[in-house]
Design an enzyme around this catalytic site. Structure first.
Site, PDB file in Angstrom:
ATOM      1  N   ASP A 351      49.524  24.305  79.450  1.00 19.86           N
ATOM      2  CA  ASP A 351      48.855  24.405  78.158  1.00 19.86           C
ATOM      3  C   ASP A 351      49.534  23.429  77.207  1.00 19.86           C
ATOM      4  OD1 ASP A 351      47.292  26.458  78.917  1.00 19.86           O
ATOM      5  OD2 ASP A 351      48.501  28.034  78.013  1.00 19.86           O
ATOM      6  N   ASP A 677      48.174  32.079  78.850  1.00 14.73           N
ATOM      7  CA  ASP A 677      48.634  33.159  77.973  1.00 14.73           C
ATOM      8  C   ASP A 677      47.557  34.216  77.733  1.00 14.73           C
ATOM      9  OD1 ASP A 677      47.083  31.463  76.486  1.00 14.73           O
ATOM     10  OD2 ASP A 677      48.653  30.881  75.081  1.00 14.73           O
ATOM     11  N   ASP A 681      42.982  33.878  81.349  1.00 12.02           N
ATOM     12  CA  ASP A 681      43.710  32.927  82.193  1.00 12.02           C
ATOM     13  C   ASP A 681      44.195  33.589  83.479  1.00 12.02           C
ATOM     14  OD1 ASP A 681      43.460  30.891  80.382  1.00 12.02           O
ATOM     15  OD2 ASP A 681      45.359  31.303  79.375  1.00 12.02           O
TER      16      ASP A 681
HETATM   17  P1  ATP Z   1      46.157  25.436  74.517  1.00 10.93           P
HETATM   18  O1  ATP Z   1      45.032  25.754  75.436  1.00 10.93           O
HETATM   19  O2  ATP Z   1      46.926  24.241  74.902  1.00 10.93           O
HETATM   20  O3  ATP Z   1      47.015  26.581  74.123  1.00 10.93           O
HETATM   21  P2  ATP Z   1      44.722  25.509  72.027  1.00 10.93           P
HETATM   22  O4  ATP Z   1      45.519  26.555  71.382  1.00 10.93           O
HETATM   23  O5  ATP Z   1      44.358  24.332  71.207  1.00 10.93           O
HETATM   24  O6  ATP Z   1      45.413  24.861  73.231  1.00 10.93           O
HETATM   25  P3  ATP Z   1      42.579  27.316  72.096  1.00 10.93           P
HETATM   26  O7  ATP Z   1      43.445  28.404  71.611  1.00 10.93           O
HETATM   27  O8  ATP Z   1      41.575  27.606  73.135  1.00 10.93           O
HETATM   28  O9  ATP Z   1      43.431  26.151  72.657  1.00 10.93           O
HETATM   29  O10 ATP Z   1      41.886  26.674  70.832  1.00 10.93           O
HETATM   30  C1  ATP Z   1      40.821  25.788  70.947  1.00 10.93           C
HETATM   31  C2  ATP Z   1      40.341  25.367  69.579  1.00 10.93           C
HETATM   32  O11 ATP Z   1      39.893  26.510  68.877  1.00 10.93           O
HETATM   33  C3  ATP Z   1      41.415  24.734  68.717  1.00 10.93           C
HETATM   34  O12 ATP Z   1      41.464  23.352  68.870  1.00 10.93           O
HETATM   35  C4  ATP Z   1      40.967  25.109  67.331  1.00 10.93           C
HETATM   36  O13 ATP Z   1      40.060  24.153  66.823  1.00 10.93           O
HETATM   37  C5  ATP Z   1      40.244  26.416  67.521  1.00 10.93           C
HETATM   38  N1  ATP Z   1      41.119  27.527  67.166  1.00 10.93           N
HETATM   39  C6  ATP Z   1      42.348  27.774  67.637  1.00 10.93           C
HETATM   40  N2  ATP Z   1      42.850  28.894  67.118  1.00 10.93           N
HETATM   41  C7  ATP Z   1      41.906  29.385  66.284  1.00 10.93           C
HETATM   42  C8  ATP Z   1      41.812  30.535  65.446  1.00 10.93           C
HETATM   43  N3  ATP Z   1      42.786  31.407  65.340  1.00 10.93           N
HETATM   44  N4  ATP Z   1      40.692  30.701  64.738  1.00 10.93           N
HETATM   45  C9  ATP Z   1      39.680  29.831  64.839  1.00 10.93           C
HETATM   46  N5  ATP Z   1      39.705  28.758  65.589  1.00 10.93           N
HETATM   47  C10 ATP Z   1      40.799  28.508  66.319  1.00 10.93           C
END
Ligand code: ATP
Length: 956
Positions: A351, A677, A681
């Site tokens: 990730d 996480d 997943d």
């Molecule tokens: P990783 O998969 O590496 O942990 P990540 O945290 O960017 O990456 P996601 O958590 O799936 O992956 O988030 C994807 C997208 O969703 C982010 O790029 C962001 O634009 C949006 N996002 C992340 N967290 C939130 C949240 N709490 N509320 C709304 N949108 C969110």
């Protein structure tokens, strides 16, 4: 149906909690639903009911485990031989003590003690590991949320359930919001079941009791509260626990190979022992009971000594020690044997957020219809300000934020803060975020703008459409004293903008034209290209009809799908958030590459953000291709297989894509490590060879599915674990090389001594014609001193070689390969030759005649015996590497030198201390004798050095 009980609860327990109102069930159990039990009452109930544990098999008592050490056919044979020898001694008049019997019995017992200690150590390590990954539950006690080990749950506790939680006990729901639970472990149903607090009929089947949650199931989505009605053996899981008990774990390839080596060697050694005894008896001119008993004892002792029956135990100890070390370094491996898989990992899929980056989010830019602003300051302290972006708008820097831009930025930051569950807290000027760091970033930026106070008392949250990695957005439903009912959404801008039709301009909104849309897209690409994480904020005032629906959903305790309200939104703007890479990540990526391990970044973030951060970390070159989840969906398995060979960065990916990536990589023969996480997943983690869960941000379900849990969520820890896995694997090879070659030396010595007894001058020393090259007691002694200390010290050896300078081991490679076998044969042969040559040196006749050849059989045997022991000590140095010289890093292993020192002292004692001389039929050696012994024993070192020199030259 278990009967729930609450010993210290005032009222009798309800008969079937699923058929009664939640409030009544809680009241019957003496629980106040909003505050939970008091700590005192919980402690009393725990004392009365016992821990919330499933019934398990009673542990095997220590004495039984100790006796189990003798449970080996060869040891039976040896014990029988001792009995015969003692009987012979009695028949011959019982003169003196039956020395041989006593010594052999003592050595066998000591061996059993060592085996017992090793097994205990391995078992302790496993127990310590399972304690580290103990399941926890969140409960309400005295009105506060508390995370406790699930074993401490009691009847009457109020469980607070959230996505990814493992349900710790059977419980009656008090409330639920969009709660879905996976009950496959209990009912076999794979799909998540919707749960609501409404009571069901008394005779409803377990699978349809929608107001109950059961131990061992997991929350797939939503939140809820439930009062515990049964714990431990009384739970539904308790009823089927016996079934689960009988599931045996399958051996891993390493264990299988070790078992088959042990078995194969066992057969070879027993055959050789039979040949030895047969030859001895054939050669004997006078077969007295004494010669027969001694020949038999030698044969059986040889078999006992040379059959590596202790290998699996040493393997467990070495793995256990390695795994403990890894746990200290923040990588908690749940199964000892996963270490071997870690050592052969060829791809690490990681990730981005929190693993490769610090997950310390700061909003740096806000883009709205009227322009752009910059937010100064870094971290969670709200020190900084929001100002117009001078570079982009061409205004002077010092301009305060005002007019439309200020209005719009306020909606973006306050909207983001409203659509958030995080809290900002300050402890002695140290600011931190409790909850999602992305959401915390909005709270901080809003404080910097100074508008956080304005919304106080104005909004009340009445509903939520939760964030999932698949949807990449979330919404809250609010009643607003100024506008009625409002939906406030935030999420990935590309996803969010698809649901927007208008845009905020000043304090009003207008149509979101293609032109304005394009300008936003350009800004987003620009921010992403600079490694910023982008999030959009949008809202809409709901119609009366919609507002009424939201209210109904709120009153019915959730469960209603409100996601269709997320349309025709008004785009307020987009923020750019910085999430700096972890300082150690780039070096860890480089280390993985050096070790021939590919690193793949798989993230939900924007492709440009992902590409830029991957390039900054050295995962790929700048401009390398990035595959998105959508593109991936359009590919069949074959196309994806080809794509994963060339692509290392994956963006806007959903959990189910991770699964396909794992399969594609595995189909190419890779050993795949995958991090995760979220609850979704878990399947990908299970499908991977090494599923890695985040210890801090990971859900319980993910941790349960993983083989390794990272206590610090850090990518570098995975690379450290791979290094450690390789080191442990090397050490396993070291002690295998050592034990196999040493055992080979013993077998060849006895075999050669018997077969060549004429050539080395041994046969002329007995009237019966039978002369043993070594005695049974001496063979057992050699086995005792070398199999324990030195072999174990080998298992904790620090790296002699740079384990990360070579490509990963192929899973199909054998542990004991051809090269190792030939080394083992060579070393064994040299050991036997030098031992037999020592015998010859000290005996008249034979091939070598010296002035020492008249010192008698006892001296010759003592010298040969010592030569064999010392040769094994020299061999410890050989065994530390297949190719690297024994003199490189020679002093780094203090355990090894301790073991060598101790063995030397013991050997000198056996040779020089009178009562031990009687026990082991030895005699004192003078300095010249010792010098000969040392020179002869060291031959094994020089010959192996020569072999390594040739091997290194060939490799060049
Ligand atoms: P990783 O998969 O590496 O942990 P990540 O945290 O960017 O990456 P996601 O958590 O799936 O992956 O988030 C994807 C997208 O969703 C982010 O790029 C962001 O634009 C949006 N996002 C992340 N967290 C939130 C949240 N709490 N509320 C709304 N949108 C969110």
């Amino acid at each position: 149906m278990p009967t729930p009980h609450a010993p210290s609860a005032p009222a009798p327990t309800p008969p079937s909690p699923h058929s009664r109102p939640a409030g009544a069930v809680a009241a019957d159990l003496g629980t106040d639903a909003p505050t939970g039990l008091s700590a005192r009452s919980a402690a009393d109930r725990l004392a009365a009911d016992g821990p919330n544990e499933l019934p398990s098999k009673p542990p095997v008592p220590a004495w039984k485990r100790f006796l189990g050490q003798f449970n080996d056919p060869l040891v039976y044979l040896l014990l029988a031989a001792i009995a015969i020898s003692t009987a012979a001694w009695v028949l011959e008049g019982a003169e003196g003590a039956p020395v041989d019997s006593i010594v052999i019995l003592a050595v066998v017992t000591l061996n059993a003690v060592l085996g017992f200690v090793q097994e205990n150590k391995a078992a302790d390590a496993v127990a310590a590991l399972s304690a580290m990954t103990e399941a926890t539950s969140t409960v309400l006690r005295d009105g506060s949320r508390l995370v406790i080990p699930s074993s401490e749950l009691v009847v009457g506790d109020v469980l607070v359930l959230g996505e990814g939680d493992q349900v710790g006990a059977d419980a009656r729901l008090l409330s639920a919001a969009a709660l879905r639970v996976v009950e496959s472990s209990l009912t076999g149903e794979a799909d998540a079941v919707v749960k609501t607090p409404e009571a069901v009929g008394a005779d409803t089947d377990l699978a349809d009791r929608t107001c109950m949650v059961y131990r061992g199931t997991s929350v797939a989505q939503g939140t809820g509260r439930a009062v515990v009605v049964a714990t431990g053996a009384d739970t539904e899981m308790g009823a089927i626990a016996r079934m689960l008990d009988s599931v045996e774990e399958e051996d891993t390839p390493l264990q299988k190979e070790i078992h088959s080596i042990s078995k194969m060697l066992g057969i070879v050694v027993v055959v050789i022992a039979v040949v030895v005894v047969g030859t001895l008896l054939l050669l004997a001119t006078d077969r007295t009971p004494d010669t027969i008993v001694h020949s038999l004892l030698l044969g059986v002792s040889l078999a006992v000594a040379a059959v590596p029956e202790g290998l699996p135990a040493i393997l467990s100890v070495v793995l256990a020690l390695g795994v403990q070390r890894m746990a200290v370094h923040k990588a908690v491996v749940k199964k000892l044997t996963s270490v071997e898989t870690l050592g052969s990992a060829s791809v690490i899929c990681s990730d981005k957020t929190g693993t490769l980056t610090r997950s310390e989010m700061t909003v740096q830019e806000v883009v709205t219809a009227s322009g752009a602003c910059v937010v100064t300051g870094i971290g969670y302290a709200p020190d900084g300000e929001v100002a117009p972006d001078a570079d982009r708008d061409g205004r002077p820097d010092a301009d305060p934020l005002e007019g439309s831009l200020r209005d719009e930025a306020t909606v973006v930051l306050s909207g983001g803060a409203l659509a958030s569950d995080a809290e900002l807290s300050a402890d002695e000027d140290v600011w931190s975020v409790v909850g999602d760091p992305t959401e915390g970033a909005f709270l901080v930026a809003e404080k910097k703008l100074g508008t956080d106070g304005h919304r106080e008392g104005r909004f009340e949250r009445i509903g939520e459409v939760p964030f999932t990695s698949e949807r990449k957005m979330m919404s809250v439903l609010l009643t607003d004293t100024a506008h009625g009912t409002v939906i406030m959404s935030k999420g990935a801008p590309d996803v969010l903008m698809e649901r927007c039709s208008r845009v905020r301009v000043g304090d009003a909104d207008t149509e979101l034209t293609a032109q304005v849309r394009a300008r936003f897209v350009e800004h987003i690409a620009d921010m992403s290209g600079r490694a910023l994480r982008t999030l959009g904020v949008a809202y809409r005032v709901l119609t009366d009809e919609e507002a009424a629906r939201v209210r109904r959903a709120a009153d019915s305790d959730g469960g209603a799908d409100l996601s269709d309200l997320e349309r025709d939104l008004v785009l307020a703007g987009v923020v750019g958030i910085i999430d700096p890479p972890r300082p150690e990540a780039a070096a860890a990526v480089a280390e993985a590459h050096r070790a021939g391990v590919r690193v793949l970044m798989i993230t939900g973030d924007h492709p440009a953000t992902a590409g830029r951060i991957a390039a900054d970390l050295g995962i790929v070159e700048r401009g390398a291709p990035v595959l998105t989840g959508r593109e991936l969906e359009g590919m069949d398995d074959g196309a994806l297989s080809r794509a994963v060979a060339a692509t290392s960065v994956y963006a806007r990916v959903a959990p189910e894509h991770k699964m396909r990536i794992v399969h594609a990589l595995k189909s190419q023969g890779h050993t795949v490590s995958m991090t995760g996480d979220g609850v979704n997943d878990a399947p990908a983690l299970r499908a991977a060879d090494i599923g890695v869960a985040m210890g801090v941000t990971g859900t319980q379900v993910t941790k349960e599915a993983a083989t390794m849990v990272l206590a610090d969520d850090n990518f570098a820890t995975i690379v450290d674990a791979v290094r450690e896995g390789r080191r442990i694997f090397d050490n396993i090879k070291k002690f295998l090389r050592f034990l196999l070659s040493s055992n080979m030396g013993e077998v060849l010595t006895v075999f050669g001594g018997v077969v060549l007894s004429g050539a080395i001058g041994l046969s002329g020393h007995s009237e019966s014609g039978v002369v043993l090259p070594l005695l049974a007691t001496q063979i057992l002694w050699i086995n005792l001193v070398t199999d324990s200390g030195p072999a174990l010290a080998m298992g904790v050896d620090p790296s002699v070689e740079d384990v990360m300078a070579r490509p990963p081991r192929k899973p199909t490679d054998r542990v004991v390969d051809g090269a190792m076998w030939s080394g083992v044969m060579l070393v064994g042969a040299v050991m036997a030759a030098s031992t037999l040559a020592t015998l010859d040196i000290f005996l008249p006749g034979g091939l070598i005649e010296t002035s020492l050849s008249t010192d008698g059989l006892d001296t010759a045997r003592t010298a040969a015996f010592s030569t064999l022991v010392l040769a094994q000590l020299f061999n410890t140095l050989n065994s530390r590497s297949e190719t690297v010289s024994a003199f490189s890093h020679v002093f780094v292993n203090k355990w090894l030198w301790g073991a060598i020192g101790l063995t030397l002292v013991l050997q000198v004692a056996v040779v020089e201390v009178p009562f031990l001389q009687a026990a082991f039929s030895t005699t004192s050696l003078d300095p010249v004798h010792w010098a000969v012994v040392i020179v002869m024993a060291s031959l094994v070192l020089w010959v192996d050095e020569l072999r390594k020199l040739v091997a290194r030259a060939r490799a060049h």
